[in-house]
Design an enzyme around this catalytic site. Structure first.
Site, mmCIF file in Angstrom:
data_model
loop_
_atom_site.group_PDB
_atom_site.id
_atom_site.type_symbol
_atom_site.label_atom_id
_atom_site.label_comp_id
_atom_site.label_asym_id
_atom_site.label_seq_id
_atom_site.Cartn_x
_atom_site.Cartn_y
_atom_site.Cartn_z
ATOM 1 N N GLY A 47 0.832 -1.202 0.000
ATOM 2 C CA GLY A 47 0.000 0.000 0.000
ATOM 3 C C GLY A 47 0.860 1.243 0.000
ATOM 4 N N CYS A 48 0.270 2.340 0.357
ATOM 5 C CA CYS A 48 0.971 3.627 0.358
ATOM 6 C C CYS A 48 2.309 3.523 1.093
ATOM 7 C CB CYS A 48 0.089 4.678 1.018
ATOM 8 S SG CYS A 48 0.863 6.300 1.123
ATOM 9 N N PHE A 49 3.360 3.913 0.416
ATOM 10 C CA PHE A 49 4.685 3.718 1.000
ATOM 11 C C PHE A 49 4.970 4.593 2.207
ATOM 12 C CE2 PHE A 49 6.344 5.742 -3.252
ATOM 13 C CZ PHE A 49 5.781 6.984 -2.973
#
Length: 163
Positions: A12-14
């Site tokens: 997911g979002c880093f």
């Protein structure tokens, strides 16, 4: 320096993953970027096929690849295809980028442990992908949640260790 190693994961979002991993024992450095996609020099606005991933530099005398994966499966939902929180698309897939046979075996063993735990409602859909070039993200994405403490994240510790 044989004990200094790197791991490449996406979940997911880093930003959220980096923020949680950076403070773990044995983690020496984290960098967010793009991995596993189609184009060279990907950017936040154009990275077809790339996952938002993180490069983790760690001291294997203080932590292990298995420990990294244990934590990875506790801070994101590995049972959703191409989605974490509000983020949707292949950029947000759950993936482990395998560098060697030992990592492949360890990844498969940890996935089996996670599945057998029944802590998640579904089975793990995390892909095991061959390592490819890791492209660091733009400077404004590095250490994002340190500079923007109220920024968006869907990552948090959900369970105790799977060990």
């Amino acid at each position: 320096m044989e004990n200094i190693k790197k791991a490449y994961i996406a979940g997911g979002c880093f930003w959220g993953m980096e923020d949680l991993f950076r403070v773990r024992e044995g983690i020496l450095d984290t960098e967010v970027g793009y991995i596993g996609g189609e184009n060279e020099k990907p950017s936040y606005k154009y990275h077809p096929g790339h996952a938002e991933g993180i490069e983790i530099t760690y001291d294997s005398e203080l932590t292990s690849f298995r420990d990294i994966l244990d934590y990875f499966f506790r801070i994101h939902n590995p049972t959703t295809v191409d989605q974490q929180g509000n983020d949707r698309g292949s950029s947000y897939r759950s993936a482990i980028f395998i560098q060697n046979e030992e990592e492949r075996i360890t990844s498969e063993e940890v996935i089996e442990i996670v599945n057998e735990s029944n802590r998640w409602d579904g089975k793990v859909v995390t892909t095991l992908e061959p390592i490819s070039k890791f492209w660091p993200a733009e400077p404004e994405h590095q250490d994002y949640l340190l500079r923007n403490p109220n920024g968006y994240t869907c990552h948090f510790e959900r369970f105790d260790s799977f060990k």
